[in-house]
Design a protein around this motif. Structure first.
Motif, PDB file in Angstrom:
ATOM      1  N   SER A 148       0.817  -1.220   0.000  1.00 18.61           N
ATOM      2  CA  SER A 148       0.000   0.000   0.000  1.00 18.61           C
ATOM      3  C   SER A 148       0.850   1.269   0.000  1.00 18.61           C
ATOM      4  O   SER A 148       0.359   2.341  -0.351  1.00 18.61           O
ATOM      5  N   SER A 149       2.126   1.168   0.350  1.00 17.25           N
ATOM      6  CA  SER A 149       2.979   2.360   0.357  1.00 17.25           C
ATOM      7  C   SER A 149       3.237   2.897  -1.047  1.00 17.25           C
ATOM      8  O   SER A 149       3.719   4.018  -1.200  1.00 17.25           O
ATOM      9  N   PHE A 150       2.906   2.132  -2.094  1.00 12.95           N
ATOM     10  CA  PHE A 150       3.086   2.604  -3.465  1.00 12.95           C
ATOM     11  C   PHE A 150       1.881   3.381  -3.972  1.00 12.95           C
ATOM     12  O   PHE A 150       1.931   3.968  -5.039  1.00 12.95           O
ATOM     13  N   GLY A 151       0.774   3.373  -3.227  1.00 15.40           N
ATOM     14  CA  GLY A 151      -0.382   4.202  -3.556  1.00 15.40           C
ATOM     15  C   GLY A 151      -1.107   3.838  -4.834  1.00 15.40           C
ATOM     16  O   GLY A 151      -1.643   4.719  -5.500  1.00 15.40           O
ATOM     17  N   VAL A 152      -1.149   2.567  -5.189  1.00 16.11           N
ATOM     18  CA  VAL A 152      -1.839   2.158  -6.415  1.00 16.11           C
ATOM     19  C   VAL A 152      -3.094   1.349  -6.114  1.00 16.11           C
ATOM     20  O   VAL A 152      -3.656   0.726  -6.999  1.00 16.11           O
TER      21      VAL A 152
END
Length: 109
Positions: free
Chosen positions: A31-35
């Motif tokens: 989730s840290s990649f924001g996709v």
């Protein structure tokens, strides 16, 4: 971690900055990649992995938007389990059985 694009002759690497900007980033949290969330198929496949997963996200251009979500790989250390090796006693017993069958066949024939 480093990705070499042989066609374009470019390299994207973690830990290497050009004017303070990194071209690859890694995290243990997708989730840290924001996709958004992983697809159901990807989540199921990753859940099958035996160890922790590290995600590596790459930026597609050196002067892109630096969100590191253009190409994301999931890595997990996997240890191969060697095939079991039969014990010598088991092999000897199997060989004796084959020999016995051969002798019985020879006596009948």
């Amino acid at each position: 971690f480093q990705l070499n694009n042989l066609t374009r002759g470019t390299t994207f690497a973690t830990g290497v900055a050009d004017n303070g900007i990194y071209y690859a980033n890694y995290s243990t949290d997708f989730s840290s990649f924001g996709v958004g969330p992983l697809s159901a198929a990807a989540s199921a496949a990753i859940a099958q992995l035996p160890n922790n997963v590290t995600y590596v996200g790459f930026e597609d251009m050196r002067d892109g938007d630096y969100d590191y979500n253009d190409l994301i790989f999931a890595f997990s250390p996997v240890v191969a389990t060697p095939a079991p090796v039969p014990e010598p006693a088991s092999l000897a017993l199997f060989g004796m059985g084959l020999l016995g069958l051969g002798l019985i066949r020879r006596q009948r024939g």
